[in-house]
Design a protein around this motif. Structure first.
Motif, short mmCIF file in Angstrom:
data_model
loop_
_atom_site.label_atom_id
_atom_site.label_comp_id
_atom_site.label_asym_id
_atom_site.label_seq_id
_atom_site.Cartn_x
_atom_site.Cartn_y
_atom_site.Cartn_z
N VAL A 75 0.87 -1.28 -0.07
CA VAL A 75 -0.03 -0.13 -0.01
C VAL A 75 0.99 1.18 -0.04
CG1 VAL A 75 -1.81 1.36 1.08
CG2 VAL A 75 -1.77 -1.16 1.44
N LEU A 76 0.69 1.99 -1.13
CA LEU A 76 1.55 3.20 -1.17
C LEU A 76 0.76 4.37 -0.37
CD1 LEU A 76 2.97 2.95 -4.94
CD2 LEU A 76 4.27 2.84 -2.56
N GLN A 77 -0.43 4.49 -1.00
CA GLN A 77 -1.43 5.50 -0.37
C GLN A 77 -2.69 5.49 -0.31
OE1 GLN A 77 -0.79 8.54 -3.73
NE2 GLN A 77 -1.53 10.26 -2.09
N VAL A 78 -3.45 5.86 0.57
CA VAL A 78 -5.07 5.61 0.87
C VAL A 78 -5.45 7.08 1.06
CG1 VAL A 78 -6.66 4.77 2.29
CG2 VAL A 78 -4.49 3.63 2.06
N GLY A 79 -6.68 7.26 0.16
CA GLY A 79 -7.33 8.43 0.34
C GLY A 79 -8.67 8.05 1.00
N GLY A 80 -9.05 8.56 2.18
CA GLY A 80 -10.30 7.93 2.75
C GLY A 80 -9.88 6.70 3.65
N SER A 81 -10.73 5.86 3.82
CA SER A 81 -10.52 4.45 4.13
C SER A 81 -10.29 3.55 3.28
CB SER A 81 -11.55 4.36 5.48
OG SER A 81 -12.62 3.90 5.03
N ALA A 82 -9.86 2.35 3.67
CA ALA A 82 -9.66 1.29 2.88
C ALA A 82 -9.58 0.12 3.60
CB ALA A 82 -8.61 1.12 1.71
N SER A 83 -10.07 -0.78 3.40
CA SER A 83 -9.70 -2.36 4.14
C SER A 83 -9.76 -3.42 3.29
CB SER A 83 -11.14 -2.57 5.17
OG SER A 83 -11.34 -1.21 5.92
N LEU A 84 -9.02 -4.50 3.96
CA LEU A 84 -9.16 -5.68 3.24
C LEU A 84 -9.75 -6.81 4.21
CD1 LEU A 84 -7.84 -7.77 1.38
CD2 LEU A 84 -5.81 -8.17 2.75
N ASP A 85 -11.05 -7.48 3.52
CA ASP A 85 -11.57 -8.24 4.45
C ASP A 85 -11.15 -9.91 3.95
OD1 ASP A 85 -12.99 -6.46 5.46
OD2 ASP A 85 -14.59 -6.48 4.36
N LEU A 86 -11.16 -10.60 4.86
CA LEU A 86 -10.69 -11.97 4.72
C LEU A 86 -11.79 -12.99 5.28
CD1 LEU A 86 -6.94 -11.30 6.33
CD2 LEU A 86 -7.51 -11.37 4.09
N ARG A 87 -11.96 -13.86 4.60
CA ARG A 87 -13.26 -15.03 4.94
C ARG A 87 -12.32 -15.95 6.04
NH1 ARG A 87 -18.07 -15.12 5.51
NH2 ARG A 87 -18.40 -14.57 3.43
N TYR A 88 -12.65 -15.93 7.06
CA TYR A 88 -12.43 -16.84 8.24
C TYR A 88 -13.22 -17.87 8.27
CZ TYR A 88 -10.98 -18.67 12.76
OH TYR A 88 -10.49 -19.42 13.85
N GLU A 89 -12.89 -19.16 8.14
CA GLU A 89 -13.77 -20.35 8.18
C GLU A 89 -12.96 -21.39 9.32
OE1 GLU A 89 -15.47 -20.90 3.93
OE2 GLU A 89 -13.24 -20.60 4.10
N SER A 90 -13.78 -21.80 10.29
CA SER A 90 -13.32 -22.75 11.25
C SER A 90 -14.51 -23.40 11.93
CB SER A 90 -12.66 -21.79 12.74
OG SER A 90 -12.15 -22.46 13.56
N ALA A 91 -14.34 -24.84 11.66
CA ALA A 91 -15.06 -25.74 12.51
C ALA A 91 -16.75 -25.45 12.19
CB ALA A 91 -15.29 -25.55 14.05
N GLY A 92 -16.83 -24.98 10.72
CA GLY A 92 -18.13 -24.84 10.21
C GLY A 92 -18.50 -23.50 10.27
N ASP A 93 -17.93 -22.65 11.16
CA ASP A 93 -18.37 -21.38 11.13
C ASP A 93 -17.64 -20.51 10.11
OD1 ASP A 93 -20.15 -21.83 13.20
OD2 ASP A 93 -18.54 -21.67 14.77
N SER A 94 -18.29 -19.33 9.88
CA SER A 94 -17.52 -18.15 9.03
C SER A 94 -17.77 -16.67 9.63
CB SER A 94 -18.23 -18.50 7.56
OG SER A 94 -17.54 -17.71 6.68
N ASP A 95 -16.63 -16.16 9.30
CA ASP A 95 -16.93 -14.57 9.62
C ASP A 95 -15.91 -13.83 8.88
OD1 ASP A 95 -17.40 -12.27 11.11
OD2 ASP A 95 -16.71 -12.87 12.85
N TRP A 96 -15.92 -12.50 9.03
CA TRP A 96 -15.11 -11.80 7.91
C TRP A 96 -14.04 -11.34 9.32
CZ3 TRP A 96 -14.47 -11.75 3.16
CH2 TRP A 96 -15.62 -11.99 2.30
N ILE A 97 -12.73 -11.17 8.60
CA ILE A 97 -11.61 -10.44 9.36
C ILE A 97 -11.35 -8.98 8.65
CG2 ILE A 97 -9.26 -10.39 10.23
CD1 ILE A 97 -9.63 -13.51 10.64
N ARG A 98 -11.46 -8.04 9.12
CA ARG A 98 -11.25 -6.70 8.71
C ARG A 98 -9.78 -6.37 9.15
NH1 ARG A 98 -15.43 -2.54 7.00
NH2 ARG A 98 -15.65 -4.16 5.61
#
Length: 163
Positions: A75-98
């Protein structure tokens, strides 16, 4: 590094990020080469740089997707806000990690991990693709939106065997 679960905003333990094979380094740009990274041409994702293509591209990257190869972005530059969301899956559950994207972060998403990039309405980000221990900068990695077929891709199957 700041990472939280989207479902409840609690911090994510480093061991969880390790378990999904996600890495994030904070490096000054001039240290990339010292750490063995080569990089390509910067890509600015903004209304000013992309004009009519911006909204479509922003929609594309904000769709849950995966790649067949590792995706390393500095990441060189960010204007405003930016996020990377990662899919987290464990034991049948799922969530996003930001993960909040800020200048100086090198994010390394393994092949087969579902993810998405979120920019605020008028946000912008400038990134460069990086490779480690090589001077061969790849083309943009193949983009595969999540659907039943992507779960059967070799990269996805290989990734699932590692977590």
């Amino acid at each position: 590094m700041q990472a939280v679960y989207l479902s409840n905003s609690t911090p994510v333990q480093a061991s969880v990020l390790e378990a999904i094979h996600f890495q994030c380094l904070i490096l000054p740009q001039d240290k990339l080469e010292q750490e063995g990274f080569s990089h390509g041409t910067p890509m600015e994702i903004s209304q000013a740089a992309m004009a009519d293509q911006f909204e479509a591209f922003k929609a594309k990257i904000s769709t849950e997707h995966m790649h067949d190869s590792n995706e390393n972005r500095y990441v060189l530059q960010v204007g405003g806000s930016a996020s990377l969301d990662l899919r987290y899956e464990s034991a049948g559950d799922s969530d996003w990690i930001r993960v909040t994207l800020t200048p100086g972060k090198l994010v390394m998403v393994p092949a087969g991990l579902y993810h998405r990039v979120v920019l605020e309405a008028e946000g912008s980000i400038t990134l460069v693709t990086c490779v480690q221990n090589s001077t061969n900068i790849p083309e943009e990695p193949a983009f595969h939106p999540r659907n039943p077929d992507t779960d059967n891709r070799p990269a996805r199957k290989a990734y699932l065997q590692t977590i």
